[in-house]
Design a protein around this motif. Structure first.
Motif, PDB file in Angstrom:
ATOM      1  N   GLN A 470       0.763  -1.062  -0.541  1.00  0.00           N
ATOM      2  CA  GLN A 470      -0.160  -0.151  -0.051  1.00  0.00           C
ATOM      3  C   GLN A 470       1.440   1.068   0.096  1.00  0.00           C
ATOM      4  OE1 GLN A 470      -3.075   0.249   2.914  1.00  0.00           O
ATOM      5  NE2 GLN A 470      -4.352  -1.671   2.007  1.00  0.00           N
ATOM      6  N   LYS A 471       2.354   1.595   1.193  1.00  0.00           N
ATOM      7  CA  LYS A 471       2.800   2.643   1.308  1.00  0.00           C
ATOM      8  C   LYS A 471       3.706   3.046  -0.795  1.00  0.00           C
ATOM      9  CE  LYS A 471       3.020   3.400   5.196  1.00  0.00           C
ATOM     10  NZ  LYS A 471       2.761   4.815   5.403  1.00  0.00           N
ATOM     11  N   VAL A 472       4.055   1.239  -1.308  1.00  0.00           N
ATOM     12  CA  VAL A 472       4.464   1.565  -2.903  1.00  0.00           C
ATOM     13  C   VAL A 472       3.885   2.062  -3.856  1.00  0.00           C
ATOM     14  CG1 VAL A 472       5.400   0.386  -4.824  1.00  0.00           C
ATOM     15  CG2 VAL A 472       5.719   0.298  -2.792  1.00  0.00           C
ATOM     16  N   THR A 473       2.093   1.946  -3.346  1.00  0.00           N
ATOM     17  CA  THR A 473       0.653   2.274  -4.894  1.00  0.00           C
ATOM     18  C   THR A 473       0.521   3.578  -4.240  1.00  0.00           C
ATOM     19  OG1 THR A 473      -0.424   1.608  -2.741  1.00  0.00           O
ATOM     20  CG2 THR A 473       0.500  -0.122  -4.905  1.00  0.00           C
ATOM     21  N   THR A 474       0.782   3.438  -3.354  1.00  0.00           N
ATOM     22  CA  THR A 474       0.332   5.554  -2.581  1.00  0.00           C
ATOM     23  C   THR A 474       1.450   6.529  -3.400  1.00  0.00           C
ATOM     24  OG1 THR A 474      -0.916   4.194  -0.881  1.00  0.00           O
ATOM     25  CG2 THR A 474       0.168   6.600  -0.987  1.00  0.00           C
ATOM     26  N   SER A 475       2.639   5.691  -2.801  1.00  0.00           N
ATOM     27  CA  SER A 475       3.739   6.596  -3.511  1.00  0.00           C
ATOM     28  C   SER A 475       4.266   6.813  -4.816  1.00  0.00           C
ATOM     29  CB  SER A 475       5.928   5.583  -3.426  1.00  0.00           C
ATOM     30  OG  SER A 475       6.041   6.726  -3.314  1.00  0.00           O
ATOM     31  N   MET A 476       3.621   5.593  -5.544  1.00  0.00           N
ATOM     32  CA  MET A 476       3.723   5.875  -6.934  1.00  0.00           C
ATOM     33  C   MET A 476       2.236   6.557  -7.539  1.00  0.00           C
ATOM     34  SD  MET A 476       3.919   2.342  -8.372  1.00  0.00           S
ATOM     35  CE  MET A 476       2.741   2.234  -9.533  1.00  0.00           C
ATOM     36  N   MET A 477       1.107   6.633  -6.710  1.00  0.00           N
ATOM     37  CA  MET A 477      -0.291   7.348  -6.986  1.00  0.00           C
ATOM     38  C   MET A 477       0.367   9.113  -7.164  1.00  0.00           C
ATOM     39  SD  MET A 477      -3.241   5.605  -5.684  1.00  0.00           S
ATOM     40  CE  MET A 477      -4.480   7.298  -5.098  1.00  0.00           C
ATOM     41  N   GLN A 478       1.239   9.499  -5.363  1.00  0.00           N
ATOM     42  CA  GLN A 478       2.154  10.951  -5.733  1.00  0.00           C
ATOM     43  C   GLN A 478       2.619  11.034  -6.591  1.00  0.00           C
ATOM     44  OE1 GLN A 478       3.421  10.328  -1.578  1.00  0.00           O
ATOM     45  NE2 GLN A 478       1.166  10.263  -0.687  1.00  0.00           N
ATOM     46  N   GLN A 479       3.351  10.179  -7.041  1.00  0.00           N
ATOM     47  CA  GLN A 479       4.400  10.645  -8.583  1.00  0.00           C
ATOM     48  C   GLN A 479       4.141  10.951  -9.835  1.00  0.00           C
ATOM     49  OE1 GLN A 479       7.221   7.439  -8.386  1.00  0.00           O
ATOM     50  NE2 GLN A 479       7.680   8.040  -5.988  1.00  0.00           N
ATOM     51  N   GLN A 480       2.415  10.306  -9.374  1.00  0.00           N
ATOM     52  CA  GLN A 480       2.171  10.313 -11.047  1.00  0.00           C
ATOM     53  C   GLN A 480       1.109  11.897 -10.957  1.00  0.00           C
ATOM     54  OE1 GLN A 480       2.887   9.029 -13.485  1.00  0.00           O
ATOM     55  NE2 GLN A 480       4.569   7.663 -12.333  1.00  0.00           N
ATOM     56  N   GLU A 481       0.492  12.287 -12.123  1.00  0.00           N
ATOM     57  CA  GLU A 481      -0.535  13.604 -12.825  1.00  0.00           C
ATOM     58  C   GLU A 481      -1.631  12.690 -12.593  1.00  0.00           C
ATOM     59  OE1 GLU A 481       1.901  16.124 -15.030  1.00  0.00           O
ATOM     60  OE2 GLU A 481      -0.148  15.878 -16.156  1.00  0.00           O
ATOM     61  N   LYS A 482      -2.728  12.853 -11.317  1.00  0.00           N
ATOM     62  CA  LYS A 482      -3.259  12.896 -11.443  1.00  0.00           C
ATOM     63  C   LYS A 482      -4.654  12.305 -12.978  1.00  0.00           C
ATOM     64  CE  LYS A 482      -7.969  12.713  -8.544  1.00  0.00           C
ATOM     65  NZ  LYS A 482      -9.445  13.693  -7.296  1.00  0.00           N
ATOM     66  N   GLY A 483      -5.482  11.431 -13.180  1.00  0.00           N
ATOM     67  CA  GLY A 483      -5.692  11.403 -13.973  1.00  0.00           C
ATOM     68  C   GLY A 483      -4.944  10.521 -15.597  1.00  0.00           C
ATOM     69  N   ASN A 484      -3.859  10.310 -15.288  1.00  0.00           N
ATOM     70  CA  ASN A 484      -2.491   9.862 -15.888  1.00  0.00           C
ATOM     71  C   ASN A 484      -2.624   8.411 -16.775  1.00  0.00           C
ATOM     72  OD1 ASN A 484      -0.988   9.427 -14.317  1.00  0.00           O
ATOM     73  ND2 ASN A 484       0.527  10.902 -14.899  1.00  0.00           N
ATOM     74  N   ILE A 485      -2.410   7.401 -16.876  1.00  0.00           N
ATOM     75  CA  ILE A 485      -2.128   6.375 -17.401  1.00  0.00           C
ATOM     76  C   ILE A 485      -1.982   5.590 -15.961  1.00  0.00           C
ATOM     77  CG2 ILE A 485       0.056   6.118 -18.385  1.00  0.00           C
ATOM     78  CD1 ILE A 485      -1.810   3.095 -19.913  1.00  0.00           C
ATOM     79  N   GLY A 486      -0.352   6.103 -14.987  1.00  0.00           N
ATOM     80  CA  GLY A 486       0.330   5.637 -13.956  1.00  0.00           C
ATOM     81  C   GLY A 486      -0.665   5.679 -13.025  1.00  0.00           C
TER      82      GLY A 486
END
Length: 579
Positions: A470-486
């Motif tokens: 969950q920490k890894v996926t949350t960190s990934m969300m923070q590194q990406q722009e909201k709405g893009n594929i990542g």
């Protein structure tokens, strides 16, 4: 055959005169057990495997220090025998990587080093081209050629068309297999005729084939094929193979059967059969027999019936020994799964896990053929029968399965505690999350490898692993722009993770395992409230190792796997106990 005694005086005199240093190293006292004892001890878990293979003779020492050179005649001869064995017995390339086969070859001739799989493929392709060219030249000398052909289906339901040529050169009848042609198309007369014509053209014999022998199938003997190929179609002519009876004296057979080298090699052969899942009939395969003879001409392979008898005796001995071991265990956990073989037969595999003298042991109890319907009642009955057979029906405390409804229901019918397989659940999570983008497979492989260990307890890792993911996926969300594929991928993974694994922290079994693991304690939980509830539950049950006063507790061990999954946890651990 093998001599029970013999003089080595000349060899020892030579060693003392010209090889004093090597002789001194060979004469160091050995504290290791025999080869078979070390093998058995390592497999049973009673002792660690030796760092080096124990050597019993001077010749074995020289064999290891002086293997056959790559371009030497013995190496080329054995490589060629291995290649012929692969072709004659239709063995897979990967046999050179099979542990049992490698041990068996080493026992026959320790100086011979098996080629790699890629080298074997390259050698086979070169040999194929050479043989095909030679065969074409031979058939150029023949005036007329007859052909036998047949269509057959492999065990994995793939169709093949085999074509064999027969011709006479210098009053000698010759036969050779031209092709085993994969046949995915429909089995019509036109398709078969086209395939045969292509094979004849490839070998430059389309104008020499005068007769084709087939079975009585209508698509094989139709007039269209005869007209297309301009040959005479003949129905299958039954062949009778003469069997040669080989007789030897009973005294010689008894002497060979009782010799120590013979027994040792028979045992290695048996282990190869089990480890590599080879068929009994391998001892009758011509190529395998020639390869074994080239490695050690003195060793005579046992017959198929003897091999079956030896395997059954070894199975009974091992099963009795395993039952005695499990009698010492107070509690036993079981993992089980249903799977289907390549020929669509279903099997139920059952593995037991238990602790004896502070050592975790795992053993495969049964791979039960399962022809009946895969209902919960049938699965429960099969599991109960296996438990009863091993006298553990009153010791099984937990059964781990995948998330299939019939498996879960079967465990409930046995009134046993059920635990879903974390690796299987994780696989479902990643599949759901990767429906949009095929990435993050490396993370899945690392977690699956770490959670699938057999000699280490992994139940205590489930909750911390969910936390880390969950920490890894949350960190990934923070590194990406909201709405893009990542961002969408990370969001889907995080949501699926919460939906499927939210109940892990409320599981009494998993929460207690995490609390009692000195690496994690309460730090492995996502929710501090759930961690406190787990500690209170453990205290109320009177557990002896509950965490009382973390200030006096020993520093938890660091994570055993240094990768991004544990980075956040290790950072928090360092801040909590070091800083």
């Amino acid at each position: 055959m093998y001599q029970s005694s013999g003089s080595t005086s000349c060899m020892w005199k030579h060693l003392k005169a010209f090889h004093r240093t090597e002789l001194a190293s060979l004469q160091r006292p050995s504290t290791t057990a025999s080869q078979d004892e070390m093998d058995e001890g390592a497999e049973s878990g009673n002792c660690p495997p030796p760092a080096k293979r124990p050597i019993q003779t001077v010749m074995h020492q020289y064999a290891i220090k002086d293997p056959y050179l790559p371009n030497s005649i013995p190496k080329k001869r054995l490589d060629n025998k291995l290649l012929k064995m692969m072709v004659k017995d239709m063995q897979p390339y990967n046999i050179v990587n099979d542990e049992g086969f490698r041990e068996f070859v080493y026992a026959l001739d320790p100086r011979y080093q098996l080629p790699s799989r890629s080298t074997l493929i390259r050698n086979l392709e070169e040999q194929y081209d050479t043989t095909k060219t030679s065969l074409k030249k031979k058939m150029e000398e023949a005036d007329h050629i007859s052909v036998t052909t047949d269509m057959w289906t492999s065990i994995n339901t793939e169709a093949y068309l085999a074509v064999t040529a027969h011709f006479i050169i210098d009053d000698s009848l010759m036969s050779c297999l031209l092709d085993v042609h994969r046949f995915p198309q429909r089995h019509t007369a036109d398709e078969i005729a086209a395939a045969l014509h292509e094979i004849f053209r490839d070998f430059n014999i389309e104008n020499k084939v005068g007769c084709v022998v087939t079975d009585n199938a209508a698509n094989m003997v139709t007039e269209e094929i005869s007209a297309e190929l301009n040959v005479t179609a003949s129905k299958c002519i039954p062949m009778v193979r003469n069997l040669q009876k080989v007789t030897t004296s009973m005294m010689q057979q008894q002497e060979k059967a009782n010799s120590i080298p013979k027994k040792r090699l028979d045992n290695k052969l048996l282990k190869m059969m089990v480890k590599d899942m080879q068929p009994y009939n391998i001892v009758n395969d011509e190529g395998f027999r020639e390869f074994v003879y080239a490695l050690d001409p003195r060793y005579q392979l046992p017959s198929r019936s003897t091999l079956i008898r030896n395997l059954e005796e070894q199975y009974d001995t091992t099963k009795t020994s395993l039952k005695k071991k499990m009698e010492e265990a107070d509690h036993i956990s079981v993992t089980t799964d249903m799977w289907t073989s390549i020929n669509t037969e279903a099997y139920l595999a059952v593995t037991a896990h238990f602790i004896i003298d502070d050592s975790l042991m795992s053993c495969l109890l049964d791979v039960h053929r399962f022809p009946q319907r895969h209902t919960a009642d049938e699965i429960a009955a099969a599991l109960h029968e296996i438990f009863r057979d091993f006298n553990i029906e009153n010791k099984v405390g937990c059964v781990v399965t995948d998330n299939a409804a019939n498996m879960v229901a079967a465990v409930k019918k046995l009134v046993l505690r059920h635990m879903p397989c974390f690796a299987h659940t994780l696989n479902l999570i990643v599949k759901d999350g990767l429906s949009a983008v095929a990435e993050l497979t490396e993370t899945r492989e690392k977690v699956t490898e770490e959670i699938s260990a057999e000699l280490n307890v992994t139940a205590s890792k489930c909750i911390p692993m969910v936390r880390n993911l969950q920490k890894v996926t949350t960190s990934m969300m923070q590194q990406q722009e909201k709405g893009n594929i990542g961002y969408r991928l990370a969001e889907a993974l995080n949501g699926t993770l919460q939906r499927r694994c939210s109940a892990y922290e409320t599981s009494r079994l998993l929460s207690k395992a995490t609390i009692l693991d000195p690496r994690f304690k309460t730090l492995g939980f996502i929710s501090p409230q759930k961690a406190d509830e787990a500690v209170k539950s453990l205290s109320s049950e009177g557990a002896m190792f509950v965490l009382e006063g973390q200030a006096q507790a020993s520093t938890p061990l660091a994570s055993s796997t240094a990768n991004e999954l544990w980075h956040d946890f290790d950072t928090q651990l360092f801040a909590e106990y070091v800083c």
